[in-house]
Design a protein around this motif. Structure first.
Motif, mmCIF file in Angstrom:
data_model
loop_
_atom_site.group_PDB
_atom_site.id
_atom_site.type_symbol
_atom_site.label_atom_id
_atom_site.label_comp_id
_atom_site.label_asym_id
_atom_site.label_seq_id
_atom_site.Cartn_x
_atom_site.Cartn_y
_atom_site.Cartn_z
ATOM 1 N N ILE A 36 88.808 148.687 81.397
ATOM 2 C CA ILE A 36 89.450 149.255 82.593
ATOM 3 C C ILE A 36 89.246 148.338 83.788
ATOM 4 N N LYS A 37 88.010 147.869 83.979
ATOM 5 C CA LYS A 37 87.693 146.980 85.107
ATOM 6 C C LYS A 37 88.524 145.704 85.036
ATOM 7 N N ASP A 38 88.628 145.110 83.831
ATOM 8 C CA ASP A 38 89.406 143.874 83.683
ATOM 9 C C ASP A 38 90.897 144.108 83.909
ATOM 10 N N LEU A 39 91.387 145.291 83.581
ATOM 11 C CA LEU A 39 92.807 145.586 83.756
ATOM 12 C C LEU A 39 93.186 145.883 85.203
ATOM 13 N N ILE A 40 92.249 146.453 85.974
ATOM 14 C CA ILE A 40 92.607 146.837 87.343
ATOM 15 C C ILE A 40 92.275 145.763 88.384
ATOM 16 N N THR A 41 91.495 144.748 87.991
ATOM 17 C CA THR A 41 91.231 143.665 88.943
ATOM 18 C C THR A 41 92.364 142.648 88.875
ATOM 19 N N PRO A 42 92.695 142.040 90.007
ATOM 20 C CA PRO A 42 93.801 141.064 90.008
ATOM 21 C C PRO A 42 93.522 139.904 89.068
ATOM 22 N N PRO A 43 94.504 139.405 88.378
ATOM 23 C CA PRO A 43 95.863 139.950 88.251
ATOM 24 C C PRO A 43 95.840 141.199 87.368
ATOM 25 N N GLN A 44 96.447 142.277 87.888
ATOM 26 C CA GLN A 44 96.410 143.563 87.195
ATOM 27 C C GLN A 44 97.180 143.522 85.886
ATOM 28 N N PHE A 45 96.661 144.272 84.910
ATOM 29 C CA PHE A 45 97.263 144.424 83.583
ATOM 30 C C PHE A 45 97.431 143.091 82.862
ATOM 31 N N LEU A 47 94.908 140.136 80.941
ATOM 32 C CA LEU A 47 93.578 139.715 80.518
ATOM 33 C C LEU A 47 93.596 138.229 80.208
ATOM 34 N N GLU A 51 88.068 136.870 79.263
ATOM 35 C CA GLU A 51 87.938 138.325 79.244
ATOM 36 C C GLU A 51 88.215 138.872 77.850
#
Length: 144
Positions: A36-45, A47, A51
């Motif tokens: 979740i953290k990796d998906l919501i931090t820029p760039p969103q969605f 990886l 990561e």
């Protein structure tokens, strides 16, 4: 004395199962948080490769925990350590190592060592599977 040792062993094994369940549960929640953290931090969605390596490595670490839990449960039920399950755990562990390994940082000999280890584990796994298959097959024939 044997009865005491058996009860003691049961308590230790059941304690290991409870602890392993807790570790796998907490690790699974942590993996979910990392995703979740990796998906919501820029760039969103999106990886990035590092990561993804971290996520896949963590995922396989949880699978190793689940397989170890299976080994402990099998020992509790049958009082036998299943070599096949131990080899599966070893294969998963080495696969995890290969996934998270930065190949550019190591010369050829450690990589060849890892390849030899994988080959040895795979051969051992198939030999054990073959022996088990032959035993069940031959015991099936004798009951006809």
């Amino acid at each position: 004395m044997k009865a005491f040792l058996k009860k003691f062993e049961d308590v230790v094994i059941k304690s290991l199962i409870v602890m392993m369940v807790l570790v796998v549960l907490v690790s699974t929640v942590e993996l979910g948080w990392i995703i979740i953290k990796d998906l919501i931090t820029p760039p969103q969605f999106f990886l990035e490769i590092p990561e993804l390596k971290e996520i896949f490595g963590f995922f396989l670490l949880i699978v190793i925990g689940v397989e170890l839990l299976e080994t402990i449960k099998a020992y509790l039920d049958e009082r036998v350590i299943h070599v096949e399950i131990v080899l599966e755990v070893a294969l998963i562990a080495i696969a995890r190592k290969v996934i998270i390994l930065d190949m550019d940082k190591y010369p050829g000999s450690p990589i060849m060592g890892i390849a030899a280890l994988i080959l040895a584990l795979v051969i051992a796994f198939f030999v054990i599977k073959r022996i088990f298959k032959d035993r069940t097959h031959s015991s099936g024939k004798s009951s006809d």
